[in-house]
Design a protein around this motif. Structure first.
Motif, mmCIF file in Angstrom:
data_model
loop_
_atom_site.group_PDB
_atom_site.id
_atom_site.type_symbol
_atom_site.label_atom_id
_atom_site.label_comp_id
_atom_site.label_asym_id
_atom_site.label_seq_id
_atom_site.Cartn_x
_atom_site.Cartn_y
_atom_site.Cartn_z
ATOM 1 N N LEU A 113 17.750 23.443 30.835
ATOM 2 C CA LEU A 113 18.314 24.730 30.425
ATOM 3 C C LEU A 113 17.859 25.095 29.022
ATOM 4 O O LEU A 113 18.169 24.387 28.066
ATOM 5 C CB LEU A 113 19.848 24.676 30.472
ATOM 6 N N ALA A 137 14.164 22.462 25.361
ATOM 7 C CA ALA A 137 15.430 22.684 26.084
ATOM 8 C C ALA A 137 16.519 21.692 25.702
ATOM 9 O O ALA A 137 17.609 21.716 26.265
ATOM 10 C CB ALA A 137 15.164 22.608 27.586
ATOM 11 N N ASP A 154 28.827 12.465 24.035
ATOM 12 C CA ASP A 154 28.825 12.087 22.620
ATOM 13 C C ASP A 154 29.625 10.803 22.456
ATOM 14 O O ASP A 154 30.668 10.632 23.091
ATOM 15 C CB ASP A 154 29.509 13.190 21.792
ATOM 16 N N GLY A 213 17.930 16.144 20.101
ATOM 17 C CA GLY A 213 18.958 16.022 21.142
ATOM 18 C C GLY A 213 20.331 16.417 20.619
ATOM 19 O O GLY A 213 20.549 16.492 19.411
ATOM 20 N N LEU A 253 13.944 12.126 30.470
ATOM 21 C CA LEU A 253 13.040 13.084 31.136
ATOM 22 C C LEU A 253 11.592 12.877 30.667
ATOM 23 O O LEU A 253 10.666 12.841 31.485
ATOM 24 C CB LEU A 253 13.483 14.529 30.844
ATOM 25 N N PHE A 295 34.771 14.871 34.328
ATOM 26 C CA PHE A 295 34.459 14.868 32.897
ATOM 27 C C PHE A 295 33.100 14.220 32.621
ATOM 28 O O PHE A 295 32.327 14.694 31.795
ATOM 29 C CB PHE A 295 35.578 14.136 32.134
ATOM 30 N N SER A 311 23.242 14.709 21.112
ATOM 31 C CA SER A 311 23.861 13.533 20.464
ATOM 32 C C SER A 311 22.768 12.499 20.201
ATOM 33 O O SER A 311 22.074 12.583 19.202
ATOM 34 C CB SER A 311 25.026 12.989 21.278
ATOM 35 N N GLN A 361 19.503 19.742 23.594
ATOM 36 C CA GLN A 361 20.783 20.196 23.010
ATOM 37 C C GLN A 361 21.680 20.912 24.016
ATOM 38 O O GLN A 361 21.198 21.535 24.949
ATOM 39 C CB GLN A 361 20.564 21.141 21.833
ATOM 40 N N SER A 362 22.961 20.834 23.724
ATOM 41 C CA SER A 362 23.974 21.425 24.607
ATOM 42 C C SER A 362 24.099 22.914 24.369
ATOM 43 O O SER A 362 24.045 23.362 23.233
ATOM 44 C CB SER A 362 25.325 20.776 24.342
ATOM 45 N N SER A 372 26.127 28.757 31.844
ATOM 46 C CA SER A 372 24.760 28.521 32.331
ATOM 47 C C SER A 372 24.827 28.514 33.848
ATOM 48 O O SER A 372 25.756 27.964 34.415
ATOM 49 C CB SER A 372 24.266 27.166 31.845
ATOM 50 N N THR A 410 22.365 27.315 36.073
ATOM 51 C CA THR A 410 21.110 26.598 36.360
ATOM 52 C C THR A 410 20.618 26.760 37.804
ATOM 53 O O THR A 410 19.425 26.950 38.041
ATOM 54 C CB THR A 410 21.302 25.095 36.034
HETATM 55 C C1 LIG Z 1 28.997 22.756 28.225
HETATM 56 C C2 LIG Z 1 29.010 21.338 27.724
HETATM 57 C C3 LIG Z 1 30.211 20.703 27.430
HETATM 58 C C4 LIG Z 1 30.221 19.375 26.958
HETATM 59 N N1 LIG Z 1 31.433 18.760 26.677
HETATM 60 C C5 LIG Z 1 31.432 17.483 26.223
HETATM 61 C C6 LIG Z 1 32.656 16.802 25.895
HETATM 62 O O1 LIG Z 1 33.738 17.386 26.019
HETATM 63 N N2 LIG Z 1 32.605 15.524 25.445
HETATM 64 C C7 LIG Z 1 31.409 14.855 25.296
HETATM 65 O O2 LIG Z 1 31.397 13.688 24.886
HETATM 66 N N3 LIG Z 1 30.233 15.455 25.596
HETATM 67 C C8 LIG Z 1 30.217 16.739 26.049
HETATM 68 N N4 LIG Z 1 29.037 17.356 26.351
HETATM 69 C C9 LIG Z 1 27.802 16.560 26.301
HETATM 70 C C10 LIG Z 1 27.147 16.482 24.941
HETATM 71 O O3 LIG Z 1 27.219 17.715 24.286
HETATM 72 C C11 LIG Z 1 25.669 16.106 25.089
HETATM 73 O O4 LIG Z 1 25.059 16.991 25.978
HETATM 74 C C12 LIG Z 1 25.511 14.744 25.658
HETATM 75 O O5 LIG Z 1 26.039 13.831 24.736
HETATM 76 C C13 LIG Z 1 24.051 14.405 25.950
HETATM 77 O O6 LIG Z 1 23.376 14.329 24.727
HETATM 78 P P1 LIG Z 1 21.832 14.045 24.663
HETATM 79 O O7 LIG Z 1 21.456 14.046 23.212
HETATM 80 O O8 LIG Z 1 21.508 12.867 25.496
HETATM 81 O O9 LIG Z 1 21.285 15.353 25.396
HETATM 82 P P2 LIG Z 1 19.941 16.118 25.107
HETATM 83 O O10 LIG Z 1 18.834 15.147 24.947
HETATM 84 O O11 LIG Z 1 20.167 17.130 24.062
HETATM 85 O O12 LIG Z 1 19.734 16.840 26.518
HETATM 86 C C14 LIG Z 1 20.666 17.730 27.022
HETATM 87 C C15 LIG Z 1 20.142 18.233 28.354
HETATM 88 O O13 LIG Z 1 21.169 18.985 28.984
HETATM 89 C C16 LIG Z 1 20.692 20.279 29.332
HETATM 90 N N5 LIG Z 1 21.784 21.211 29.103
HETATM 91 C C17 LIG Z 1 22.324 21.544 27.913
HETATM 92 N N6 LIG Z 1 23.323 22.406 28.082
HETATM 93 C C18 LIG Z 1 23.427 22.628 29.390
HETATM 94 C C19 LIG Z 1 24.270 23.455 30.170
HETATM 95 N N7 LIG Z 1 25.214 24.224 29.613
HETATM 96 N N8 LIG Z 1 24.084 23.478 31.506
HETATM 97 C C20 LIG Z 1 23.114 22.725 32.086
HETATM 98 N N9 LIG Z 1 22.285 21.902 31.385
HETATM 99 C C21 LIG Z 1 22.448 21.868 30.061
HETATM 100 C C22 LIG Z 1 19.506 20.523 28.413
HETATM 101 O O14 LIG Z 1 18.560 21.384 29.016
HETATM 102 C C23 LIG Z 1 18.946 19.122 28.195
HETATM 103 O O15 LIG Z 1 17.999 18.793 29.166
HETATM 104 C C24 LIG Z 1 29.001 18.685 26.791
HETATM 105 C C25 LIG Z 1 27.799 19.329 27.073
HETATM 106 C C26 LIG Z 1 27.783 20.641 27.545
HETATM 107 C C27 LIG Z 1 26.466 21.308 27.849
#
Ligand SMILES: Cc1cc2nc3c(=O)[nH]c(=O)nc-3n(C[C@H](O)[C@H](O)[C@H](O)COP(=O)(O)OP(=O)(O)OC[C@H]3O[C@@H](n4cnc5c(N)ncnc54)[C@H](O)[C@@H]3O)c2cc1C
Length: 428
Positions: free
Chosen positions: A119, A143, A285, A94, A104, A274, A96, A145-146, A151, A153
């Motif tokens: 994505l 899929a 994060d 993931g 999911l 936001f 974060s 990670q950010s 994108s 979608t």
């Molecule tokens: C473009 C962007 C900007 C961000 N800015 C910030 C921020 O400023 N501050 C902050 O705290 N967090 C921000 N985040 C969120 C952070 O990076 C992590 O996505 C969030 O903490 C969720 O982590 P996770 O490990 O639960 O997600 P994960 O378990 O990694 O899952 C992420 C999910 O999001 C989907 N995804 C990833 N990128 C995209 C995208 N571009 N468009 C649509 N779906 C997507 C993936 O397919 C996946 O299903 C941002 C994320 C993105 C994509």
């Protein structure tokens, strides 16, 4: 479409039956009309567009009528907490804490969904993003990670409509808002979407960021990319590019952030959402020294709807995630920079656009009454974004080593954050 208000959510492309297509995906990534659009379709597209308007108060009341808490910065919510996926593989893969991926996979295991709109990276052109419907744990993990480049979608709305079964949808705020608008008008394309999740959203970058990044490393063209990651490895992760030649380029995420001012998608500057306020559950994060020092990955999680909160409770009870509730103030403090950027900066930037006679988005609410110094600070930021987005500025930065620039960027950012601390925190 041709203004900075287009967030590239992809709905107009998805709904147009091929009449509208994205062009120049490695350039400006713009939707273009190729065949005439009749009045009925035009009307639907207009209603689905989240770039032009999205009424926050109206959707808050409609989607979360019994909400327990509301804050202008965070939106409607039930609980806020810090957590992570207990499954080590999910947490590692993931962005974060792996929370979105864990949710999911849990829903899929419990047969509450049959697929998830996520994505990934394009199979044929692995330097571009591509949404798809994941129907297995492996695909959902693939899929994770950010992705920080554009994108779109919602351009897979036809696949979403044709899918047999229940779906979860993951998207950025603009994409989620458009899905919510389509749900409101009862559009058939979104009838299978049962749950909506999404990451917090600071900004997205144009594809030029990847081209520029490669240039600084004097590396091959982007067409030789075999794998592109934005958050590879231990949290917060690295930007990593693997090339056909076998060469691997990696830079710390915090250093790769130097690309932001040079390549930011202008719509990010006018988006005021936001924390992905219209999801069932959203995650960001957990930016705080106490978590950052520990590595491994921590997320901030916000449950909003009843069903989102129920998923959270059941996953905690099942031992699928760790969740420790925190107070609103602590959450705001953790992302004060982001809230300032979106909930103050965006409104001031929208005002600047209005003064210049340009079209502005209508969100049905406005936060105002900022100090003169905050306006002045925004003038500096906006001017910097314009200047740093020019080709001469991009060329100049490409002449330096990314490690050096990244380091300088991180230091300047820390200094800037410290020196503007009072202006930004003032009455936050
Ligand atoms: C473009 C962007 C900007 C961000 N800015 C910030 C921020 O400023 N501050 C902050 O705290 N967090 C921000 N985040 C969120 C952070 O990076 C992590 O996505 C969030 O903490 C969720 O982590 P996770 O490990 O639960 O997600 P994960 O378990 O990694 O899952 C992420 C999910 O999001 C989907 N995804 C990833 N990128 C995209 C995208 N571009 N468009 C649509 N779906 C997507 C993936 O397919 C996946 O299903 C941002 C994320 C993105 C994509």
């Amino acid at each position: 479409m041709n203004s900075h208000l287009c967030n590239r959510c992809g709905s107009c492309v998805g709904l147009s039956d091929g009449k509208i297509r994205f062009t120049n995906k490695t350039g400006n990534y713009t939707p273009k009309i190729f065949e005439p659009i009749d009045d009925q379709l035009a009307d639907t597209l207009w209603q689905a567009c989240s770039g032009k308007n999205f009424n926050f108060p109206e959707f808050q009341k409609r989607l979360f009528p019994d909400v327990q808490h509301f804050h202008n910065f965070i939106g409607a919510y039930q609980r806020i907490g810090i957590g992570f996926a207990k499954d080590q593989e999910i947490r590692e893969k993931g962005a974060s804490g792996g929370i979105i991926t864990a949710v999911l996979i849990w829903l899929l295991d419990k047969k509450m969904i049959d697929g998830a709109v996520v994505l990934g990276m394009d199979a044929k052109e692995p330097w571009l993003t591509q949404a798809f419907i994941a129907t297995s744990r492996e695909q959902i993990l693939e899929a994770a990670q950010s992705k920080y480049i554009i994108s779109s979608t919602n351009d897979i709305l036809p696949q979403i409509e044709a899918f047999k079964g229940n779906l979860a949808f993951v998207g950025l705020p603009g994409q989620v808002q458009s899905i919510r608008k389509l749900q409101q008008i009862g559009h058939v394309s979104v009838q299978h979407i049962k749950y909506i999740f999404g990451p917090f959203y600071g900004n997205t970058l144009h594809f030029s960021s990847i081209k520029s990044f490669l240039k600084t490393y004097k590396a091959d063209t982007y067409e030789n990319i075999t794998k592109l990651y934005f958050r590879y490895g231990e949290w917060p992760g690295n930007m990593r590019i693997e090339l056909k030649s076998g060469r691997v380029i990696e830079l710390k995420k915090f250093h790769a952030n130097y690309l932001i001012p040079f390549h930011i998608l202008r719509n990010s500057l006018y988006c005021t959402d936001f924390t992905n306020e219209f999801t069932d559950l959203s995650g960001g994060d957990a930016w705080a020294p106490v978590y950052e020092e520990r590595g491994k990955g921590f997320s901030m999680i916000i449950s909003r709807s009843e069903k989102g909160d129920e998923i959270l409770s059941r996953m905690v009870a099942d031992g699928a995630i760790e969740f420790n509730q925190i107070e609103e103030n602590e959450a705001i403090d953790m992302h004060s920079h982001g809230y300032d950027f979106k909930k103050r900066g965006s409104f001031i930037r929208i005002k600047f656009r209005k003064w210049l006679g340009k079209s502005i988005p209508d969100y049905g609410y406005e936060i105002k009454g900022f100090t003169f110094s905050r306006y002045f600070m925004e003038l500096i930021i906006s001017t910097m974004f314009i200047l740093m987005g020019t080709s001469i500025a991009r060329w100049t930065v490409e002449q330096f080593s990314p490690k050096f620039i990244g380091n300088m960027f991180e230091r300047t950012r820390t200094l800037w954050k410290k020196s503007t601390h009072n202006i930004k925190r003032n009455e936050l």
